[in-house]
Design a protein around this motif. Structure first.
Motif, PDB file in Angstrom:
ATOM      1  N   ALA A  65       4.687   9.867   5.995  1.00  0.00           N
ATOM      2  CA  ALA A  65       3.561  10.737   5.588  1.00  0.00           C
ATOM      3  C   ALA A  65       2.807  11.478   6.737  1.00  0.00           C
ATOM      4  O   ALA A  65       3.319  11.319   7.825  1.00  0.00           O
ATOM      5  N   ASN A  66       2.229  12.571   6.253  1.00  0.00           N
ATOM      6  CA  ASN A  66       1.521  13.234   7.137  1.00  0.00           C
ATOM      7  C   ASN A  66       0.316  14.261   6.650  1.00  0.00           C
ATOM      8  O   ASN A  66       0.285  14.140   5.431  1.00  0.00           O
ATOM      9  N   ARG A  67      -0.634  14.796   7.627  1.00  0.00           N
ATOM     10  CA  ARG A  67      -1.853  15.307   6.831  1.00  0.00           C
ATOM     11  C   ARG A  67      -1.397  16.796   6.835  1.00  0.00           C
ATOM     12  O   ARG A  67      -2.461  17.501   6.453  1.00  0.00           O
ATOM     13  N   GLU A  68      -0.418  17.335   6.834  1.00  0.00           N
ATOM     14  CA  GLU A  68      -0.289  18.879   6.765  1.00  0.00           C
ATOM     15  C   GLU A  68       0.515  19.197   5.431  1.00  0.00           C
ATOM     16  O   GLU A  68      -0.242  19.965   4.685  1.00  0.00           O
ATOM     17  N   ARG A  69       1.727  19.055   5.270  1.00  0.00           N
ATOM     18  CA  ARG A  69       2.271  19.574   4.177  1.00  0.00           C
ATOM     19  C   ARG A  69       3.706  18.864   3.774  1.00  0.00           C
ATOM     20  O   ARG A  69       4.095  18.212   4.580  1.00  0.00           O
ATOM     21  N   ALA A  70       4.101  18.875   2.643  1.00  0.00           N
ATOM     22  CA  ALA A  70       5.052  18.313   2.150  1.00  0.00           C
ATOM     23  C   ALA A  70       6.553  18.897   2.688  1.00  0.00           C
ATOM     24  O   ALA A  70       7.171  19.840   2.192  1.00  0.00           O
ATOM     25  N   SER A  71       6.853  18.538   3.987  1.00  0.00           N
ATOM     26  CA  SER A  71       8.018  19.272   4.527  1.00  0.00           C
ATOM     27  C   SER A  71       9.042  18.434   4.284  1.00  0.00           C
ATOM     28  O   SER A  71       9.173  17.298   3.835  1.00  0.00           O
ATOM     29  N   THR A  72      10.329  19.252   4.401  1.00  0.00           N
ATOM     30  CA  THR A  72      11.607  18.591   4.766  1.00  0.00           C
ATOM     31  C   THR A  72      12.092  17.953   5.866  1.00  0.00           C
ATOM     32  O   THR A  72      13.112  17.641   6.110  1.00  0.00           O
ATOM     33  N   ALA A  73      11.455  18.452   6.794  1.00  0.00           N
ATOM     34  CA  ALA A  73      11.798  18.032   8.339  1.00  0.00           C
ATOM     35  C   ALA A  73      11.105  16.815   8.857  1.00  0.00           C
ATOM     36  O   ALA A  73      10.050  16.579   8.708  1.00  0.00           O
ATOM     37  N   LYS A  74      12.022  15.893   9.495  1.00  0.00           N
ATOM     38  CA  LYS A  74      11.318  14.588   9.982  1.00  0.00           C
ATOM     39  C   LYS A  74      10.337  14.600  11.090  1.00  0.00           C
ATOM     40  O   LYS A  74       9.374  14.018  11.008  1.00  0.00           O
ATOM     41  N   LYS A  75      10.465  15.941  11.799  1.00  0.00           N
ATOM     42  CA  LYS A  75       9.434  16.150  12.847  1.00  0.00           C
ATOM     43  C   LYS A  75       8.041  16.215  12.513  1.00  0.00           C
ATOM     44  O   LYS A  75       7.250  16.099  13.245  1.00  0.00           O
ATOM     45  N   ASP A  76       7.878  16.663  11.255  1.00  0.00           N
ATOM     46  CA  ASP A  76       6.475  16.791  10.469  1.00  0.00           C
ATOM     47  C   ASP A  76       5.827  15.675   9.938  1.00  0.00           C
ATOM     48  O   ASP A  76       4.772  16.063   9.733  1.00  0.00           O
ATOM     49  N   TYR A  77       6.443  14.697  10.305  1.00  0.00           N
ATOM     50  CA  TYR A  77       5.917  13.345   9.732  1.00  0.00           C
ATOM     51  C   TYR A  77       5.392  12.602  11.000  1.00  0.00           C
ATOM     52  O   TYR A  77       6.206  12.243  11.831  1.00  0.00           O
ATOM     53  N   ASP A  78       4.006  12.081  10.713  1.00  0.00           N
ATOM     54  CA  ASP A  78       3.550  11.194  11.817  1.00  0.00           C
ATOM     55  C   ASP A  78       3.582   9.726  11.423  1.00  0.00           C
ATOM     56  O   ASP A  78       3.426   9.011  12.622  1.00  0.00           O
ATOM     57  N   TYR A  79       3.820   9.425  10.236  1.00  0.00           N
ATOM     58  CA  TYR A  79       3.816   7.789   9.934  1.00  0.00           C
ATOM     59  C   TYR A  79       4.986   7.509   9.090  1.00  0.00           C
ATOM     60  O   TYR A  79       5.374   8.427   8.243  1.00  0.00           O
ATOM     61  N   TRP A  80       5.454   6.483   9.448  1.00  0.00           N
ATOM     62  CA  TRP A  80       6.771   5.927   8.938  1.00  0.00           C
ATOM     63  C   TRP A  80       6.751   4.572   8.600  1.00  0.00           C
ATOM     64  O   TRP A  80       5.887   3.681   9.090  1.00  0.00           O
ATOM     65  N   GLY A  81       7.502   4.116   7.371  1.00  0.00           N
ATOM     66  CA  GLY A  81       7.363   2.782   7.149  1.00  0.00           C
ATOM     67  C   GLY A  81       8.756   2.231   7.628  1.00  0.00           C
ATOM     68  O   GLY A  81       9.363   2.853   8.581  1.00  0.00           O
ATOM     69  N   GLN A  82       8.996   0.797   7.488  1.00  0.00           N
ATOM     70  CA  GLN A  82       9.992   0.092   8.126  1.00  0.00           C
ATOM     71  C   GLN A  82      11.374   0.341   7.367  1.00  0.00           C
ATOM     72  O   GLN A  82      12.236  -0.196   8.055  1.00  0.00           O
TER      73      GLN A  82
END
Length: 123
Positions: free
Chosen positions: A98-115
């Motif tokens: 998840a991130n607070r920016e946009r629905a990106s296709t790039a891993k680097k754009d996401y701040d939060y990850w599940g296990q």
């Protein structure tokens, strides 16, 4: 801090279906875009699908287009990945992000990850 918890993985035969769920612990996805990525043994983590926080925009990897569907429930508490016509090459650990920016296709754009949750498809 957003904690994400995936569920719904398992073992299925080729051609079968699974639905993965991702819940944001203690909050909703309102204001957050979400995505699903996967990582097979020995391979890089790759984009699968993403959805804007409103749910109005969705994006898919070419390899899953037409077979997988990303969605959220009306309360924006859970993000789903409905997977149909599964193939052995879909075998991987699937991660919600998840991130607070946009629905990106790039891993680097996401701040939060599940296990992650394991999906195994037998031939």
């Amino acid at each position: 801090q957003v904690q994400l918890v995936e569920s719904g993985g398992g073992l299925v035969q080729a051609g079968g279906s699974l639905r993965l769920s991702c819940a944001a612990s203690g909050r909703t996805f309102i204001g957050y875009a979400a995505g699903w990525f996967r990582q097979a043994p020995g391979k890089e983590r790759e984009f699968v699908a993403s959805i804007s926080w409103s749910g109005s925009r969705t994006y898919y990897a070419d390899s899953v287009q037409g077979r997988f569907t990303i969605s959220t429930d009306d309360a924006k508490r859970t993000v789903y990945l409905q997977m149909t016509n599964l193939k052995p090459e879909d075998t991987a650990v699937y991660y919600c992000a998840a991130n607070r920016e946009r629905a990106s296709t790039a891993k680097k754009d996401y701040d939060y990850w599940g296990q992650g949750t394991q999906v195994s498809v037998s031939s």
